[in-house]
Structures are given as C-alpha cells and as structure tokens.
Design a protein around this motif. Sequence first.
Motif, PDB file in Angstrom:
ATOM      1  N   LYS A   1      -2.738   6.643   1.639  1.00  0.00           N
ATOM      2  CA  LYS A   1      -2.349   7.321   3.069  1.00  0.00           C
ATOM      3  C   LYS A   1      -1.441   8.531   2.895  1.00  0.00           C
ATOM      4  O   LYS A   1      -0.210   8.477   3.516  1.00  0.00           O
ATOM      5  CB  LYS A   1      -1.737   6.228   4.017  1.00  0.00           C
ATOM      6  CG  LYS A   1      -2.798   5.460   4.683  1.00  0.00           C
ATOM      7  CD  LYS A   1      -2.156   4.409   5.736  1.00  0.00           C
ATOM      8  CE  LYS A   1      -1.983   4.865   6.840  1.00  0.00           C
ATOM      9  NZ  LYS A   1      -3.085   5.066   7.814  1.00  0.00           N
TER      10      LYS A   1
ATOM     11  N   THR B   1      -5.984  -0.351  11.948  1.00  0.00           N
ATOM     12  CA  THR B   1      -4.822  -0.905  12.738  1.00  0.00           C
ATOM     13  C   THR B   1      -4.759  -0.408  14.082  1.00  0.00           C
ATOM     14  O   THR B   1      -4.661  -1.138  15.064  1.00  0.00           O
ATOM     15  CB  THR B   1      -3.623  -0.669  12.164  1.00  0.00           C
ATOM     16  OG1 THR B   1      -3.536  -1.435  10.838  1.00  0.00           O
ATOM     17  CG2 THR B   1      -2.152  -1.169  12.925  1.00  0.00           C
TER      18      THR B   1
ATOM     19  N   GLU C   1     -16.010   6.782   5.865  1.00  0.00           N
ATOM     20  CA  GLU C   1     -15.106   6.189   6.509  1.00  0.00           C
ATOM     21  C   GLU C   1     -15.468   6.947   8.040  1.00  0.00           C
ATOM     22  O   GLU C   1     -16.149   7.892   8.002  1.00  0.00           O
ATOM     23  CB  GLU C   1     -13.630   6.450   6.221  1.00  0.00           C
ATOM     24  CG  GLU C   1     -13.182   5.917   4.856  1.00  0.00           C
ATOM     25  CD  GLU C   1     -11.771   5.714   4.999  1.00  0.00           C
ATOM     26  OE1 GLU C   1     -11.287   5.143   5.621  1.00  0.00           O
ATOM     27  OE2 GLU C   1     -11.259   6.148   3.891  1.00  0.00           O
TER      28      GLU C   1
ATOM     29  N   ALA D   1     -10.085   7.731  10.855  1.00  0.00           N
ATOM     30  CA  ALA D   1      -8.888   7.034  10.115  1.00  0.00           C
ATOM     31  C   ALA D   1      -9.018   5.533  10.204  1.00  0.00           C
ATOM     32  O   ALA D   1      -8.461   4.661  10.724  1.00  0.00           O
ATOM     33  CB  ALA D   1      -7.720   7.364  10.877  1.00  0.00           C
TER      34      ALA D   1
ATOM     35  N   ARG E   1       0.670  -1.271   0.015  1.00  0.00           N
ATOM     36  CA  ARG E   1      -0.011   0.085   0.054  1.00  0.00           C
ATOM     37  C   ARG E   1       0.733   1.274  -0.004  1.00  0.00           C
ATOM     38  O   ARG E   1       0.520   2.317  -0.734  1.00  0.00           O
ATOM     39  CB  ARG E   1      -0.941   0.008   1.070  1.00  0.00           C
ATOM     40  CG  ARG E   1      -1.852   0.916   1.185  1.00  0.00           C
ATOM     41  CD  ARG E   1      -2.955   0.808   2.237  1.00  0.00           C
ATOM     42  NE  ARG E   1      -2.599   0.923   3.596  1.00  0.00           N
ATOM     43  CZ  ARG E   1      -3.113   0.716   4.691  1.00  0.00           C
ATOM     44  NH1 ARG E   1      -4.605   0.080   4.539  1.00  0.00           N
ATOM     45  NH2 ARG E   1      -2.704   0.704   5.846  1.00  0.00           N
TER      46      ARG E   1
ATOM     47  N   ARG F   1     -13.703  14.098   3.994  1.00  0.00           N
ATOM     48  CA  ARG F   1     -12.223  13.920   4.069  1.00  0.00           C
ATOM     49  C   ARG F   1     -11.422  13.579   2.906  1.00  0.00           C
ATOM     50  O   ARG F   1     -10.351  14.046   2.721  1.00  0.00           O
ATOM     51  CB  ARG F   1     -11.929  12.710   5.199  1.00  0.00           C
ATOM     52  CG  ARG F   1     -12.228  11.549   4.542  1.00  0.00           C
ATOM     53  CD  ARG F   1     -11.643  10.366   5.381  1.00  0.00           C
ATOM     54  NE  ARG F   1     -10.297  10.291   5.365  1.00  0.00           N
ATOM     55  CZ  ARG F   1      -9.602   9.545   4.367  1.00  0.00           C
ATOM     56  NH1 ARG F   1     -10.614   8.953   3.357  1.00  0.00           N
ATOM     57  NH2 ARG F   1      -8.511   9.238   4.207  1.00  0.00           N
TER      58      ARG F   1
ATOM     59  N   TYR G   1      -5.019  13.792   6.463  1.00  0.00           N
ATOM     60  CA  TYR G   1      -5.129  13.636   8.150  1.00  0.00           C
ATOM     61  C   TYR G   1      -5.347  15.059   8.677  1.00  0.00           C
ATOM     62  O   TYR G   1      -6.197  15.142   9.692  1.00  0.00           O
ATOM     63  CB  TYR G   1      -3.949  12.933   8.604  1.00  0.00           C
ATOM     64  CG  TYR G   1      -4.267  11.392   8.431  1.00  0.00           C
ATOM     65  CD1 TYR G   1      -5.010  10.402   8.839  1.00  0.00           C
ATOM     66  CD2 TYR G   1      -3.708  10.926   6.854  1.00  0.00           C
ATOM     67  CE1 TYR G   1      -5.286   9.256   8.343  1.00  0.00           C
ATOM     68  CE2 TYR G   1      -3.663   9.728   6.322  1.00  0.00           C
ATOM     69  CZ  TYR G   1      -4.484   9.015   7.239  1.00  0.00           C
ATOM     70  OH  TYR G   1      -4.800   7.623   6.366  1.00  0.00           O
TER      71      TYR G   1
ATOM     72  N   GLY H   1      -8.401  -0.524   3.721  1.00  0.00           N
ATOM     73  CA  GLY H   1      -7.712  -0.848   4.931  1.00  0.00           C
ATOM     74  C   GLY H   1      -7.594  -2.555   4.995  1.00  0.00           C
ATOM     75  O   GLY H   1      -7.925  -3.299   4.445  1.00  0.00           O
ATOM     76  N   ILE H   2      -6.376  -2.661   5.662  1.00  0.00           N
ATOM     77  CA  ILE H   2      -5.813  -4.214   5.796  1.00  0.00           C
ATOM     78  C   ILE H   2      -6.572  -4.945   7.103  1.00  0.00           C
ATOM     79  O   ILE H   2      -6.913  -6.186   6.704  1.00  0.00           O
ATOM     80  CB  ILE H   2      -4.257  -4.426   6.173  1.00  0.00           C
ATOM     81  CG1 ILE H   2      -3.609  -3.647   5.063  1.00  0.00           C
ATOM     82  CG2 ILE H   2      -3.749  -5.462   6.702  1.00  0.00           C
ATOM     83  CD1 ILE H   2      -2.194  -3.205   5.379  1.00  0.00           C
ATOM     84  N   THR H   3      -7.155  -4.100   8.041  1.00  0.00           N
ATOM     85  CA  THR H   3      -8.137  -4.815   8.813  1.00  0.00           C
ATOM     86  C   THR H   3      -9.549  -5.039   8.131  1.00  0.00           C
ATOM     87  O   THR H   3     -10.207  -6.039   8.317  1.00  0.00           O
ATOM     88  CB  THR H   3      -8.373  -3.818   9.859  1.00  0.00           C
ATOM     89  OG1 THR H   3      -7.067  -3.184  10.398  1.00  0.00           O
ATOM     90  CG2 THR H   3      -8.998  -4.662  11.271  1.00  0.00           C
TER      91      THR H   3
HETATM   92  N1  PLP Z   1      -9.021   4.515   6.862  1.00  0.00           N
HETATM   93  C1  PLP Z   1      -7.972   5.521   7.039  1.00  0.00           C
HETATM   94  C2  PLP Z   1      -8.412   6.903   6.491  1.00  0.00           C
HETATM   95  C3  PLP Z   1      -6.971   5.176   7.725  1.00  0.00           C
HETATM   96  O1  PLP Z   1      -5.946   6.037   7.841  1.00  0.00           O
HETATM   97  C4  PLP Z   1      -6.769   3.855   8.325  1.00  0.00           C
HETATM   98  C5  PLP Z   1      -5.572   3.449   8.713  1.00  0.00           C
HETATM   99  O2  PLP Z   1      -4.453   3.001   8.229  1.00  0.00           O
HETATM  100  C6  PLP Z   1      -7.991   2.926   8.167  1.00  0.00           C
HETATM  101  C7  PLP Z   1      -8.810   3.331   7.067  1.00  0.00           C
HETATM  102  C8  PLP Z   1      -7.602   1.633   8.223  1.00  0.00           C
HETATM  103  O3  PLP Z   1      -6.723   0.730   7.667  1.00  0.00           O
HETATM  104  P1  PLP Z   1      -6.009  -0.424   8.099  1.00  0.00           P
HETATM  105  O4  PLP Z   1      -6.902  -1.448   8.765  1.00  0.00           O
HETATM  106  O5  PLP Z   1      -4.847  -0.975   6.979  1.00  0.00           O
HETATM  107  O6  PLP Z   1      -4.926   0.146   9.385  1.00  0.00           O
END
Ligand code: PLP
Length: 346
Positions: A191, A292, A227, A230, A84, A181, A196, A253-255
Amino acid sequence: MVTPSEIQWNELTFSLTPSKTMYVSVFSGNQWHPGVLQPYGNISISPAAGVLNYGQGVFEGLKAYHTKDNVGVVLFRPRDNARRMIESCERICMPAVPEEMFMEAVRNVVQSNKEYVPPYRPEATAQGSLYLRPMVCGTGAVLGVAPANEYTFIVFASPVGPYFKTGFQPIKLKVDPHYHRAAPGGTGGVKAIGNYAVGMYPAKKAKQQGFSEVLYLDAKEDKYIEEVGAANFFCIIGKSIITPDLNGSILSGITRRSVLQLAQDQLGLKVEERRLTLEEALKADEAFATGTAAVISPIGSMTFEDKTTIIKDGKVGPYTQKLYETLLGIQHGILPDPYNWIERVV
Ligand code: PLP
Ligand code: COI
C-alpha cells in the motif's frame, strides 16, 4: 471540527469528517519514539521531506464497528493491517512500525474517538463505521533520491458511510486497457501512496462516462484481471469462486482473504486463486469487489471497448448476498466469530 452530535449518521459517505484526536510517533536517531495522542490537525514538515519529493509513504485502512446492541466497539483483523504495513514499509525503504505499536495506536485512537463510531442501525442496509487511517511517511529532509532519515507514523480517524454512492447496489465497471495501476516488479503488492495517484486520471475519466470504477488488466499482456480501483476482484462461475492470485502487482486484501475463507467453509464453494482472463470473467454468474472501504460491492456490468456485459441481470447474486451478510454479521457481532477476527477495543 464537527462534534459527534452534529453528525448525520445516516447521511455519511466515504469522505473525511475529522474526529477529535490522532496518534503521532516519530522515528529518528534509528528508533521509534513513544507515540502520543494529540488533537487532530495539521502537521508541519520540511519542503524537502522524502514523502513530498519522492513519494516515500505507505498507508493502511481499517474500520471500527459498533456491535449490534451498541455495547461495544470492535476492530476487524487489525493485526493483518499491522503486518501488511510492515511489508509496505520494507518495500519503500522505511522503518517498519512494530506490530504492538500499531495495535496500541489503533486502540488508543478508537478509545479516544469512541463517540465518532457510527451507531449500529438494524434498519440500515449499509452500516457506518469509524475508518482508521494509519500512515507512515518520510518527513526527514533529503535532496538526492534516497531514504529520508526521519519518519512519522500517524493514525487518524473519520466516521464513514458507503464507499460507492449506490451502497450495496451493483456497480458499473469500465475495463480500461490504456492504463495500468501496477506493473510486474513494481509496488502494486503493497500500500504505497504512489499507487493511488496513478489511478486518479483513469478513474476520473471513467466516472465522467458514468462508471463507478476502473477494472484494471495486467500491464504485460492486457489480458488478465488485476483489481477494481482500490478493491480486489472476485467472480463466481458454477460452484467455484475465482480471484486473481497474488502475483506481486495485486494487493493482498484482508477482505479478500476473509471472503475466501467464508466461501470455502460456509458456502462450500471451490476456491480458485489463479490467473483469470477478462474473457472468462465476462461469463461469470456473479462478480463483486472487496475491500475495507468497498466491503463487498456487487458488480452489475463490465464495459470493454464499447461492449457492455451485464452480470446476473444487473442484480445482486445469491452467493454475493450471503457472503455480504456473513461478513457483516461477524463484523457487527451478530454471527459467531469462529476465526477470532474481531478484537474488542471499547
Ligand atoms: N486493493 C487495493 C489496491 C487497495 O487499496 C485495497 C484497500 O486496502 C484493497 C485491494 C482491499 O484490501 P483490504 O480488503 O485489506 O482493505
Ligand atoms: C481501504 O479499503 O481501506 C482502502 O485503502 C481503499 C481506499 C480508500 C484507498
């Protein structure tokens, strides 16, 4: 610097406690130079640096966890972060950090700071972790709006606790149609650091009003969910798990992708990645945010224009609970890891 013996592991919040070392590599003359581990500390850059003037910067976030018996330390899907970050760098016109260099950097930082990884505590509801922050920024001097000619890749680390003060307790969200956002064609899908700063003002206002975070709607129609600050948004309606599709303004998102996989394989839910209106989400049986930092944070209420909708009587729903336990179980080596998501580094 705080030494590991001074850290109160059970009082950690999501704030900076610098660890011992950081990894630094510089890109100049069209190549990345070998990275080095050096003591955590300030760096010196030109006032004309691209990152300071034009926001040329991207970052990542990933966590190192102690396994349940505290014998090893693992990372969760670190290659997904590496990939990413390559996409983020490309969008902001910066040289991508090669995947293997990223992996070497995060491994070295965890190994060098292993005393800063919070111990696994079976009694704790929210486990601590060592949060790794890889970042790339334009450190070369530049005056016209153009990519810098020098970049710096840094990975630093901090032990952290829960992202929301309440831990694994339902959060209160404010749906704020006055702010967005990310917009179509913008940088919401990567990212980029600039994404942010724009959220700080709406988040500050929401927190002053007693909310935990802002739930953003799409910038074009103010109708579809994007979203949660974050973190990615999810809801459960009947036997479906629904999350906004990756439309370019939402971060992949990875989660998010891990939860979708677990929901389908282990909970037998129907996965729906699609446009989701606020109206529909307000009727959800359960809702939660993933990230995360946020892990899986149950959503207890959503307030839109002075009307508050309580979700699941403000309690943690059974699917949310199960997903949380499964994800944490895999991350801490308590449950089998059929997907090879964890990578042992210590
Ligand atoms: N959305 C935003 C804007 C974020 O900054 C993040 C954090 O990294 C996420 C979603 C969740 O992503 P991840 O699950 O990869 O942390
Ligand atoms: C993360 O979840 O790692 C994030 O990047 C969120 C945040 C602290 C900006």
